[in-house]
Design a protein around this motif. Structure first.
Motif, mmCIF file in Angstrom:
data_model
loop_
_atom_site.group_PDB
_atom_site.id
_atom_site.type_symbol
_atom_site.label_atom_id
_atom_site.label_comp_id
_atom_site.label_asym_id
_atom_site.label_seq_id
_atom_site.Cartn_x
_atom_site.Cartn_y
_atom_site.Cartn_z
ATOM 1 N N VAL A 118 -39.228 50.146 -24.268
ATOM 2 C CA VAL A 118 -39.581 51.538 -23.968
ATOM 3 C C VAL A 118 -39.918 52.275 -25.256
ATOM 4 O O VAL A 118 -40.947 52.958 -25.355
ATOM 5 C CB VAL A 118 -38.438 52.240 -23.199
ATOM 6 N N LYS A 119 -39.084 52.114 -26.267
ATOM 7 C CA LYS A 119 -39.282 52.800 -27.553
ATOM 8 C C LYS A 119 -40.635 52.440 -28.166
ATOM 9 O O LYS A 119 -41.289 53.290 -28.768
ATOM 10 C CB LYS A 119 -38.146 52.414 -28.516
ATOM 11 N N ASN A 120 -41.062 51.193 -28.001
ATOM 12 C CA ASN A 120 -42.312 50.720 -28.597
ATOM 13 C C ASN A 120 -43.510 50.809 -27.653
ATOM 14 O O ASN A 120 -44.564 50.230 -27.925
ATOM 15 C CB ASN A 120 -42.132 49.286 -29.111
ATOM 16 N N GLY A 121 -43.347 51.516 -26.534
ATOM 17 C CA GLY A 121 -44.459 51.750 -25.630
ATOM 18 C C GLY A 121 -44.892 50.547 -24.813
ATOM 19 O O GLY A 121 -45.998 50.517 -24.282
ATOM 20 N N LYS A 122 -44.039 49.553 -24.680
ATOM 21 C CA LYS A 122 -44.387 48.347 -23.917
ATOM 22 C C LYS A 122 -43.960 48.449 -22.449
ATOM 23 O O LYS A 122 -44.361 47.626 -21.628
ATOM 24 C CB LYS A 122 -43.721 47.115 -24.540
ATOM 25 N N MET A 123 -43.119 49.440 -22.135
ATOM 26 C CA MET A 123 -42.590 49.580 -20.786
ATOM 27 C C MET A 123 -42.238 51.053 -20.580
ATOM 28 O O MET A 123 -41.880 51.743 -21.535
ATOM 29 C CB MET A 123 -41.328 48.705 -20.664
ATOM 30 N N THR A 124 -42.328 51.502 -19.337
ATOM 31 C CA THR A 124 -41.901 52.862 -19.020
ATOM 32 C C THR A 124 -40.399 52.870 -18.764
ATOM 33 O O THR A 124 -39.790 51.817 -18.511
ATOM 34 C CB THR A 124 -42.620 53.385 -17.777
ATOM 35 N N LEU A 125 -39.818 54.051 -18.777
ATOM 36 C CA LEU A 125 -38.396 54.175 -18.474
ATOM 37 C C LEU A 125 -38.110 53.695 -17.053
ATOM 38 O O LEU A 125 -37.122 52.995 -16.817
ATOM 39 C CB LEU A 125 -37.935 55.619 -18.669
ATOM 40 N N SER A 126 -38.992 54.018 -16.113
ATOM 41 C CA SER A 126 -38.778 53.552 -14.738
ATOM 42 C C SER A 126 -38.890 52.029 -14.659
ATOM 43 O O SER A 126 -38.176 51.387 -13.890
ATOM 44 C CB SER A 126 -39.744 54.227 -13.761
ATOM 45 N N GLY A 127 -39.749 51.426 -15.479
ATOM 46 C CA GLY A 127 -39.834 49.970 -15.543
ATOM 47 C C GLY A 127 -38.557 49.360 -16.080
ATOM 48 O O GLY A 127 -38.081 48.338 -15.571
ATOM 49 N N ALA A 128 -37.982 49.981 -17.098
ATOM 50 C CA ALA A 128 -36.719 49.488 -17.654
ATOM 51 C C ALA A 128 -35.593 49.610 -16.635
ATOM 52 O O ALA A 128 -34.737 48.724 -16.531
ATOM 53 C CB ALA A 128 -36.366 50.259 -18.926
ATOM 54 N N MET A 129 -35.600 50.685 -15.868
ATOM 55 C CA MET A 129 -34.583 50.850 -14.826
ATOM 56 C C MET A 129 -34.745 49.776 -13.748
ATOM 57 O O MET A 129 -33.760 49.256 -13.222
ATOM 58 C CB MET A 129 -34.658 52.253 -14.248
ATOM 59 N N ALA A 130 -35.985 49.418 -13.438
ATOM 60 C CA ALA A 130 -36.239 48.364 -12.453
ATOM 61 C C ALA A 130 -35.727 47.019 -12.959
ATOM 62 O O ALA A 130 -35.157 46.227 -12.198
ATOM 63 C CB ALA A 130 -37.727 48.279 -12.137
ATOM 64 N N VAL A 131 -35.903 46.733 -14.270
ATOM 65 C CA VAL A 131 -35.370 45.497 -14.862
ATOM 66 C C VAL A 131 -33.855 45.492 -14.728
ATOM 67 O O VAL A 131 -33.258 44.485 -14.332
ATOM 68 C CB VAL A 131 -35.795 45.370 -16.341
ATOM 69 N N SER A 132 -33.206 46.620 -15.013
ATOM 70 C CA SER A 132 -31.754 46.724 -14.906
ATOM 71 C C SER A 132 -31.301 46.457 -13.470
ATOM 72 O O SER A 132 -30.330 45.742 -13.235
ATOM 73 C CB SER A 132 -31.291 48.107 -15.359
ATOM 74 N N ASP A 133 -32.013 47.056 -12.509
ATOM 75 C CA ASP A 133 -31.665 46.831 -11.092
ATOM 76 C C ASP A 133 -31.827 45.360 -10.705
ATOM 77 O O ASP A 133 -31.005 44.811 -9.975
ATOM 78 C CB ASP A 133 -32.546 47.689 -10.181
ATOM 79 N N LEU A 134 -32.879 44.719 -11.211
ATOM 80 C CA LEU A 134 -33.113 43.316 -10.908
ATOM 81 C C LEU A 134 -31.991 42.441 -11.476
ATOM 82 O O LEU A 134 -31.484 41.554 -10.799
ATOM 83 C CB LEU A 134 -34.463 42.875 -11.478
ATOM 84 N N ILE A 135 -31.585 42.714 -12.704
ATOM 85 C CA ILE A 135 -30.504 41.949 -13.336
ATOM 86 C C ILE A 135 -29.204 42.117 -12.563
ATOM 87 O O ILE A 135 -28.443 41.170 -12.383
ATOM 88 C CB ILE A 135 -30.342 42.363 -14.808
ATOM 89 N N ALA A 136 -28.946 43.337 -12.075
ATOM 90 C CA ALA A 136 -27.692 43.624 -11.378
ATOM 91 C C ALA A 136 -27.687 43.147 -9.926
ATOM 92 O O ALA A 136 -26.638 43.099 -9.305
ATOM 93 C CB ALA A 136 -27.418 45.125 -11.416
ATOM 94 N N SER A 137 -28.838 42.748 -9.394
ATOM 95 C CA SER A 137 -28.911 42.348 -7.988
ATOM 96 C C SER A 137 -28.274 40.978 -7.761
ATOM 97 O O SER A 137 -28.113 40.194 -8.679
ATOM 98 C CB SER A 137 -30.370 42.329 -7.525
ATOM 99 N N SER A 138 -27.898 40.741 -6.537
ATOM 100 C CA SER A 138 -27.304 39.442 -6.191
ATOM 101 C C SER A 138 -28.307 38.567 -5.486
ATOM 102 O O SER A 138 -29.326 38.990 -5.034
ATOM 103 C CB SER A 138 -26.069 39.632 -5.326
#
Length: 138
Positions: A118-138
């Motif tokens: 996100v800091k380097n402009g490679k992903m949006t904040l909402s994209g990072a949140m989606a990655v977090s949700d994916l990691i936390a999913s079962s």
């Protein structure tokens, strides 16, 4: 002392669970190519898997594995990145993680790779949140 997400440290983290047939470990930051070279990587052709005989700083064989380099800004974090694809045993991962730490990388904090993206402009904040949700999913 807490790790700052705003540091410019070279960081590493497993990106797969273990044990597994193949483990993947990602290293990101300005020293990642130097560290990888000290582990035995000799070819940093971007986005090409290369065979490497990973060795600890003392010269002990860790694993016959594959490495792939991503040169900034063409990486997940927007920084120089090296990934190691190794035989997915806990013992190999333990030796590789210890070697990375000895060579000056540190374990990434939770979400730190996505923060850098996100800091380097490679992903949006909402994209990072989606990655977090994916990691936390079962």
């Amino acid at each position: 002392m807490a790790t700052s997400y705003l540091s410019n440290d070279t960081i590493h983290s497993l990106t797969t669970g273990l044990p597994a047939p193949i483990g993947v470990l990602r290293v990101s930051g300005s020293k990642c190519f130097e560290i990888a070279k000290r582990l035995g990587v000799t070819d940093f052709e971007s986005r090409k898997l290369k065979l490497v005989h990973l060795k600890s700083p003392s010269g002990k064989l860790i694993d016959h594995s594959m490495s792939v380099a991503f040169q900034a800004p063409a990486s997940f974090t927007g920084e120089d990145v090296v990934e190691f694809h190794f035989h997915g045993s806990g013992a190999v991962a333990k030796h590789l993680l210890r070697s990375l730490t000895e060579l000056g990388s540190r374990q990434a904090a939770a979400g730190e790779f996505s923060f850098r993206a996100v800091k380097n402009g490679k992903m949006t904040l909402s994209g990072a949140m989606a990655v977090s949700d994916l990691i936390a999913s079962s």
